[in-house]
Design a protein around this motif. Structure first.
Motif, PDB file in Angstrom:
ATOM      1  N   GLY A 394       0.715  -1.182   0.036  1.00  0.00           N
ATOM      2  CA  GLY A 394       0.027  -0.056   0.032  1.00  0.00           C
ATOM      3  C   GLY A 394       0.920   1.320   0.057  1.00  0.00           C
ATOM      4  N   ALA A 395       0.189   2.394   0.681  1.00  0.00           N
ATOM      5  CA  ALA A 395       0.870   3.581   0.525  1.00  0.00           C
ATOM      6  C   ALA A 395       2.214   3.577   1.452  1.00  0.00           C
ATOM      7  CB  ALA A 395      -0.128   4.830   1.024  1.00  0.00           C
ATOM      8  N   ARG A 396       3.267   4.457   0.973  1.00  0.00           N
ATOM      9  CA  ARG A 396       4.592   4.727   1.800  1.00  0.00           C
ATOM     10  C   ARG A 396       4.496   6.073   2.168  1.00  0.00           C
ATOM     11  NH1 ARG A 396       7.137  -0.371   1.902  1.00  0.00           N
ATOM     12  NH2 ARG A 396       8.068   0.598   3.689  1.00  0.00           N
ATOM     13  N   HIS A 397       5.003   6.569   3.353  1.00  0.00           N
ATOM     14  CA  HIS A 397       5.580   8.038   3.285  1.00  0.00           C
ATOM     15  C   HIS A 397       7.031   8.401   3.229  1.00  0.00           C
ATOM     16  CE1 HIS A 397       1.611   7.190   5.121  1.00  0.00           C
ATOM     17  NE2 HIS A 397       2.136   6.780   6.096  1.00  0.00           N
ATOM     18  N   LEU A 398       7.241   9.748   3.067  1.00  0.00           N
ATOM     19  CA  LEU A 398       8.368  10.175   3.163  1.00  0.00           C
ATOM     20  C   LEU A 398       8.698  11.453   3.716  1.00  0.00           C
ATOM     21  CD1 LEU A 398       8.947  10.076  -1.078  1.00  0.00           C
ATOM     22  CD2 LEU A 398      10.542   9.042   0.724  1.00  0.00           C
ATOM     23  N   PHE A 399      10.097  11.430   4.279  1.00  0.00           N
ATOM     24  CA  PHE A 399      10.375  12.860   4.922  1.00  0.00           C
ATOM     25  C   PHE A 399      11.470  13.449   4.244  1.00  0.00           C
ATOM     26  CE2 PHE A 399      11.768  15.869   7.911  1.00  0.00           C
ATOM     27  CZ  PHE A 399      10.467  16.210   8.795  1.00  0.00           C
ATOM     28  N   VAL A 400      11.375  14.974   4.101  1.00  0.00           N
ATOM     29  CA  VAL A 400      12.347  15.324   3.370  1.00  0.00           C
ATOM     30  C   VAL A 400      12.778  16.793   4.195  1.00  0.00           C
ATOM     31  CG1 VAL A 400      12.988  16.834   1.218  1.00  0.00           C
ATOM     32  CG2 VAL A 400      11.349  14.978   1.236  1.00  0.00           C
ATOM     33  N   SER A 401      14.058  16.880   4.533  1.00  0.00           N
ATOM     34  CA  SER A 401      14.525  17.842   5.449  1.00  0.00           C
ATOM     35  C   SER A 401      15.614  18.683   4.802  1.00  0.00           C
ATOM     36  CB  SER A 401      14.991  17.420   6.587  1.00  0.00           C
ATOM     37  OG  SER A 401      16.140  16.852   6.340  1.00  0.00           O
ATOM     38  N   GLY A 402      15.612  19.818   4.999  1.00  0.00           N
ATOM     39  CA  GLY A 402      16.892  20.665   4.345  1.00  0.00           C
ATOM     40  C   GLY A 402      16.243  22.145   4.481  1.00  0.00           C
ATOM     41  N   THR A 509      -1.094  17.912  14.983  1.00  0.00           N
ATOM     42  CA  THR A 509      -0.518  16.356  15.142  1.00  0.00           C
ATOM     43  C   THR A 509      -1.279  15.266  15.122  1.00  0.00           C
ATOM     44  OG1 THR A 509       1.054  17.721  16.606  1.00  0.00           O
ATOM     45  CG2 THR A 509       0.979  15.259  17.154  1.00  0.00           C
ATOM     46  N   ALA A 510      -2.501  15.405  15.798  1.00  0.00           N
ATOM     47  CA  ALA A 510      -3.473  14.110  15.753  1.00  0.00           C
ATOM     48  C   ALA A 510      -3.631  13.840  14.366  1.00  0.00           C
ATOM     49  CB  ALA A 510      -4.674  14.730  16.611  1.00  0.00           C
ATOM     50  N   ALA A 511      -3.861  14.880  13.336  1.00  0.00           N
ATOM     51  CA  ALA A 511      -4.360  14.518  12.192  1.00  0.00           C
ATOM     52  C   ALA A 511      -3.262  13.936  11.263  1.00  0.00           C
ATOM     53  CB  ALA A 511      -4.833  15.962  11.329  1.00  0.00           C
ATOM     54  N   VAL A 512      -2.055  14.549  11.375  1.00  0.00           N
ATOM     55  CA  VAL A 512      -0.888  13.834  10.883  1.00  0.00           C
ATOM     56  C   VAL A 512      -0.567  12.480  11.391  1.00  0.00           C
ATOM     57  CG1 VAL A 512       1.512  13.964  10.539  1.00  0.00           C
ATOM     58  CG2 VAL A 512       0.182  16.146  10.188  1.00  0.00           C
ATOM     59  N   GLY A 513      -0.481  12.278  12.562  1.00  0.00           N
ATOM     60  CA  GLY A 513      -0.460  10.896  13.029  1.00  0.00           C
ATOM     61  C   GLY A 513      -1.555  10.047  12.753  1.00  0.00           C
ATOM     62  N   HIS A 514      -2.659  10.462  12.476  1.00  0.00           N
ATOM     63  CA  HIS A 514      -4.035   9.343  12.141  1.00  0.00           C
ATOM     64  C   HIS A 514      -3.712   9.262  10.654  1.00  0.00           C
ATOM     65  CE1 HIS A 514      -7.968   7.952  12.000  1.00  0.00           C
ATOM     66  NE2 HIS A 514      -8.396   8.613  10.975  1.00  0.00           N
ATOM     67  N   ILE A 515      -3.269  10.068   9.707  1.00  0.00           N
ATOM     68  CA  ILE A 515      -3.067   9.808   8.484  1.00  0.00           C
ATOM     69  C   ILE A 515      -1.756   8.681   8.396  1.00  0.00           C
ATOM     70  CG2 ILE A 515      -2.443  10.572   6.205  1.00  0.00           C
ATOM     71  CD1 ILE A 515      -3.997  13.490   7.133  1.00  0.00           C
ATOM     72  N   ALA A 516      -0.758   9.161   8.859  1.00  0.00           N
ATOM     73  CA  ALA A 516       0.329   8.189   9.111  1.00  0.00           C
ATOM     74  C   ALA A 516       0.152   6.740   9.264  1.00  0.00           C
ATOM     75  CB  ALA A 516       1.486   8.781   9.834  1.00  0.00           C
ATOM     76  N   LYS A 517      -0.754   6.508  10.171  1.00  0.00           N
ATOM     77  CA  LYS A 517      -0.908   5.158  10.650  1.00  0.00           C
ATOM     78  C   LYS A 517      -2.233   4.724  10.077  1.00  0.00           C
ATOM     79  CE  LYS A 517      -2.103   6.800  15.174  1.00  0.00           C
ATOM     80  NZ  LYS A 517      -2.506   6.913  16.458  1.00  0.00           N
ATOM     81  N   GLY A 523      -4.202   3.555   1.003  1.00  0.00           N
ATOM     82  CA  GLY A 523      -3.695   4.435  -0.233  1.00  0.00           C
ATOM     83  C   GLY A 523      -3.567   5.850  -0.102  1.00  0.00           C
ATOM     84  N   VAL A 524      -3.104   6.328   1.158  1.00  0.00           N
ATOM     85  CA  VAL A 524      -2.890   7.914   1.365  1.00  0.00           C
ATOM     86  C   VAL A 524      -1.538   7.747   1.908  1.00  0.00           C
ATOM     87  CG1 VAL A 524      -3.851   9.654   2.667  1.00  0.00           C
ATOM     88  CG2 VAL A 524      -5.416   8.284   1.855  1.00  0.00           C
ATOM     89  N   SER A 525      -0.658   8.536   0.945  1.00  0.00           N
ATOM     90  CA  SER A 525       0.849   8.841   1.330  1.00  0.00           C
ATOM     91  C   SER A 525       1.002  10.130   2.056  1.00  0.00           C
ATOM     92  CB  SER A 525       1.688   8.707   0.149  1.00  0.00           C
ATOM     93  OG  SER A 525       1.450   7.367  -0.555  1.00  0.00           O
ATOM     94  N   GLU A 526       1.943  10.151   2.546  1.00  0.00           N
ATOM     95  CA  GLU A 526       2.098  11.506   3.609  1.00  0.00           C
ATOM     96  C   GLU A 526       3.443  11.953   3.270  1.00  0.00           C
ATOM     97  OE1 GLU A 526       0.145  13.375   7.451  1.00  0.00           O
ATOM     98  OE2 GLU A 526       0.958  11.485   7.574  1.00  0.00           O
ATOM     99  N   VAL A 527       3.930  13.064   2.694  1.00  0.00           N
ATOM    100  CA  VAL A 527       4.988  13.658   2.547  1.00  0.00           C
ATOM    101  C   VAL A 527       5.111  14.982   3.198  1.00  0.00           C
ATOM    102  CG1 VAL A 527       6.668  14.631   0.666  1.00  0.00           C
ATOM    103  CG2 VAL A 527       5.132  12.894   0.078  1.00  0.00           C
ATOM    104  N   LEU A 528       6.128  14.713   4.306  1.00  0.00           N
ATOM    105  CA  LEU A 528       6.274  16.048   5.192  1.00  0.00           C
ATOM    106  C   LEU A 528       7.595  16.541   4.802  1.00  0.00           C
ATOM    107  CD1 LEU A 528       5.209  14.748   8.705  1.00  0.00           C
ATOM    108  CD2 LEU A 528       3.772  15.816   6.938  1.00  0.00           C
ATOM    109  N   ALA A 529       7.665  18.038   4.667  1.00  0.00           N
ATOM    110  CA  ALA A 529       9.004  18.595   4.372  1.00  0.00           C
ATOM    111  C   ALA A 529       9.153  19.553   5.664  1.00  0.00           C
ATOM    112  CB  ALA A 529       9.067  19.295   3.234  1.00  0.00           C
ATOM    113  N   ARG A 545       7.129   9.661  13.811  1.00  0.00           N
ATOM    114  CA  ARG A 545       8.438   9.314  13.836  1.00  0.00           C
ATOM    115  C   ARG A 545       8.402   7.759  13.244  1.00  0.00           C
ATOM    116  NH1 ARG A 545      11.654   8.407  18.791  1.00  0.00           N
ATOM    117  NH2 ARG A 545      10.083   6.479  18.761  1.00  0.00           N
ATOM    118  N   ASP A 546       7.766   6.997  13.854  1.00  0.00           N
ATOM    119  CA  ASP A 546       7.675   5.624  13.565  1.00  0.00           C
ATOM    120  C   ASP A 546       7.168   5.294  12.075  1.00  0.00           C
ATOM    121  OD1 ASP A 546       9.222   5.354  16.049  1.00  0.00           O
ATOM    122  OD2 ASP A 546       7.254   4.709  16.952  1.00  0.00           O
ATOM    123  N   ASN A 547       6.155   5.902  11.922  1.00  0.00           N
ATOM    124  CA  ASN A 547       5.201   5.565  10.761  1.00  0.00           C
ATOM    125  C   ASN A 547       5.837   6.301   9.582  1.00  0.00           C
ATOM    126  OD1 ASN A 547       2.684   3.871  11.556  1.00  0.00           O
ATOM    127  ND2 ASN A 547       2.936   5.232  13.161  1.00  0.00           N
TER     128      ASN A 547
END
Length: 757
Positions: A394-402, A509-517, A523-529, A545-547
């Motif tokens: 299913g969906a995978r998530h990404l984190f981009v920092s910079g 925070t609650a919404a981001v965590g709910h979507i990540a879990k 089929g919902v991917s989360e891309v945080l930058a 962090r974990d999800n």
């Protein structure tokens, strides 16, 4: 090449002894062929039995299996050693002659001796082969057989004052002979050698080194030391390597004729051994294997291996490792592997990423069968890949920092374009406000500014809740793109909503965590930058962090502070620190100390897009993203995908307004409590009944013409009432006609049920 030198004997021997032995060796097969048929039965049997040990000895001697000390104990052992191959041929031919003569009689002997006269028959071929073997023996001994008889020395009238010149052995000519001669004279010599009887057999020799095998006499062990070899061949002991062989009586030796690579600090092997792997060094207890040139960088690449004293490789501090190898961060790449005992080290002359990686075209971003798409190139030449949708998981998530200017926006643009080309729904949240216009053109919904970004986040959360209900109704366990399209939610500058001072932090925070879990199977991917990869900057929620980071992917571009101590990074990224990436390529620590107007200062080149990439393919590597200034030309604005599975999507703007209003009411209530302090009278908490009625009132038709029906799950989510309390309260309100059930299962409307009139 044999290691055994001719054994020496001390007893005097007649000068023509060797020639007599040569004649006997040559004539033995013919003599056996003539006399064997004439022997009686008992004599023939005895002679055949005596032949067997003689044949075994000559065979072992020809194979060089007989120890040096054995020859020393035999009469004329030195001659037997020198003539071992002709003796083997003679023994072989003699055995054939004895066999033919004793078993087949004179008829067989005649066929063997005279069959050569009829070469076209079988016996003729056998006879021809036998005679060829017999003839080869004197050919091998021709030097002995044709030498002249030694002359008797005539008395000479030499002056007593002039001594006779001593005879000296011939000087070795070839390198092999010189090595063996020196070994035999100073190490293995039976009388004067430092390690008597420990012979050398050379295996390889070239301009750089020679290698061989040391063999000790039976019953003893090899005791030859590096210092002894160093003294004989005049090479430093560090250039010599002696290792135990197959057994205690054997050892392998390597003598380098030039400084070996592991001692030359201009090489990766030498620098690693002397500085990185030394006792107390940053990588003590490790060594390199498979060291080889790296054509991509002009440097070298190798595998780092943990020694037997270590269970796993240590996690190096890259700053310390860079210093130990006397290089800089842009010219060193260290890549841990899934095997904790191995890693890959790359010491570069030039970083191939400095020239940039031009965008090769939209086909590069199309997903593979496993859902991977390319976003750049690693320093090794390997493509950098990311994944937003796994066909099985299913969906995978990404984190981009910079930080600003590091290329974070360019990465987000590539990710969004890949999602757009793959037909995914894009929901884009940009708290800074229109910082990436190309993504807005690809997005089905864009939220700009802090409130707009919060609205996009809440809209995505509502979509996730809808899919939770939908998949429950249709009994769908795993994501199916035929039922609902893939959704990619992109949140730039995440700390604006999730940071410690963010206005909407708790709700965001609650919404981001709910979507990540919940998003994976929906089929919902989360891309945080964000500029910093710090737990406090993403809501302080370990579930995020974990999800997202732990089970998704991380792209870390240049940072302005040390981040690797701020968050638990996934395995494979513990060694890196994006703060060590400089802003430009042209930094020179050895530049001029005093500048004048005539000194030219080179313009710096940005390291835009350079960073460390750890995605779901399990490889963490230094790399650089493709350079794509503007993705607009690759966007099809007529084919922007929308979530066709969600009926409320057409009413998304009103839904976002309602969700933001609800969030603002919560903020107002919190603010009021903060400012009224202890003197304020606490409000009586609303009952479940009041919460449900207020929710349905907010969702009702403002004109009162139509009846709006809402599913009980949405009612419970908005009202904050769950489980059995929600079910009981809804049933109670239906009985009192304050609400009524709708036409669809699980839906409710405000007020009593409408009459048929």
């Amino acid at each position: 090449m044999s290691s055994n030198t001719a054994p020496t004997t001390t007893a005097p021997r007649p000068a023509n002894t060797e020639r007599r032995i040569a004649y006997a060796t040559t004539l033995a097969p013919i003599t056996a062929g003539i006399l064997a048929p004439l022997l009686n039965h008992d004599t023939a049997i005895a002679l055949d039995l005596a032949y067997l040990p003689a044949a075994a000895f000559t065979t072992a001697s020809a194979m060089d299996w007989i120890p040096h000390t054995t020859y020393q104990q035999l009469p004329a052992g030195d001659i037997l050693h020198r003539h071992r191959f002709p003796a083997f041929l003679s023994t072989l031919a003699t055995g054939v002659a004895l066999g033919m003569g004793t078993f087949t009689g004179s008829q067989g002997a005649d066929a063997l001796l005279a069959g050569i006269l009829d070469p076209l028959t079988t016996k003729g071929i056998v006879s021809l082969g036998w005679w060829a073997t017999v003839a080869l023996v004197p050919t091998k001994l021709r030097r002995i057989l044709t030498s002249r008889k030694p002359r008797t020395a005539r008395p000479t009238t030499t002056s007593a004052a002039i001594p006779a010149k001593p005879t000296t052995p011939p000087t070795p000519q070839t390198p092999e002979q010189q090595i063996l001669h020196a070994w035999g004279q100073h190490i293995s010599h039976p009388d004067t050698g430092s390690h008597r009887g420990q012979t050398l057999r050379l295996r390889t020799i070239n301009a750089y080194r020679w290698q061989g095998t040391i063999t000790a006499p039976i019953g003893t062990t090899v005791t030859v030391t590096k210092d002894a070899v160093s003294s004989v061949y005049r090479k430093p002991a560090e250039w010599i390597d002696i290792k135990t062989g197959a057994h205690a009586g054997e050892a392998t030796i390597t003598v380098n004729l030039q400084p070996p690579a592991e001692l030359d600090t201009s090489t990766l092997a030498g620098a690693w051994r002397k500085w990185a792997a030394r006792n107390g060094g940053v990588m003590a207890g490790t060594h390199l294997e498979e060291v080889q040139p790296d054509p991509n960088t002009g440097g070298e690449v190798a595998r780092v291996i943990a020694d037997d004293t270590l269970d796993a490789l240590p996690t190096p501090n890259m700053r310390d490792l860079v210093g130990a190898l006397r290089t800089n961060h842009l010219l060193l790449s260290y890549e841990p592997s899934t095997n904790p005992r191995t890693a890959v080290i790359r010491l570069m002359k030039e970083n191939p990423l400095r020239a940039g990686t031009p965008f090769p075209g939209p086909k590069t971003l199309l997903p593979s069968e496993g859902g991977y798409f390319r976003i750049g190139r690693a320093v090794s030449g390997r493509p950098l890949r990311a994944q937003l949708l796994d066909p099985k998981l299913g969906a995978r998530h990404l984190f981009v920092s910079g930080v600003t200017g590091s290329g974070k926006g360019g990465v987000l643009q590539l990710i969004a374009l890949a999602a757009h080309l793959a037909g995914a729904v894009i929901i884009y949240a940009d708290p800074k406000g229109s910082s990436n216009p190309a993504i807005e053109k690809m997005a089905a919904y864009t939220g700009l500014g802090e409130d707009g970004a919060m609205g996009a986040l809440l809209l995505t959360e509502a979509l996730v809740n809808h899919r939770i209900n939908l998949t429950g109704q249709i009994k769908q366990k795993n994501f199916n793109p035929d039922v609902m399209p893939h959704v990619v939610f992109i949140l730039d500058e995440a700390s604006t909503l999730l940071g410690e001072k963010a206005t909407h932090r708790k709700r965001a925070t609650a919404a981001v965590g709910h979507i990540a879990k919940k998003g994976r199977s929906l089929g919902v991917s989360e891309v945080l930058a964000n500029q910093l990869l710090q737990l406090a900057e993403i809501g302080g929620d370990s579930a995020i962090r974990d999800n997202i980071i732990g089970s998704g992917g991380v792209i870390m571009l240049r940072s302005d502070s040390s981040q690797r101590h701020l968050i638990d990074l996934p395995p494979g990224m513990q060694t890196i620190n994006p703060a060590d990436i400089p802003a430009t390529w042209t930094g020179d620590d050895n530049g001029t100390l005093v500048y004048t107007d005539d000194i030219h200062i080179q313009d710096p080149e940005s390291t835009f897009g350079l960073g460390y990439f750890m995605t779901t393919d399990g490889v963490c590597a230094m790399g650089r993203t493709y350079t794509l200034e503007d993705a607009t030309e690759h966007i099809d604005e007529n084919n922007v995908t929308e979530p066709f599975d969600w009926p409320d999507w057409d009413n998304r703007h009103n839904l976002v307004a309602a969700l933001l209003a609800e969030d603002n009411e919560d903020l107002d209530s919190t603010t009021s409590t903060l400012f009224t302090g202890a003197e304020a009278t606490p409000k009586k908490p609303a009952s479940a009944k009041d919460k449900i009625l207020n929710t349905l009132q907010d969702l009702a038709d403002p004109l009162g013409i139509d009846t709006n029906y809402t599913h009980k799950d949405d009612i419970g989510r908005i009202a904050g009432v769950e489980g059995q309390t929600l079910a009981n309260t809804l049933s109670q309100l239906v009985k009192t006609n304050e609400i009524h059930r709708g036409p669809d299962a699980g839906t409710y409307g405000l007020g009593p049920a409408p009459t048929t009139e």
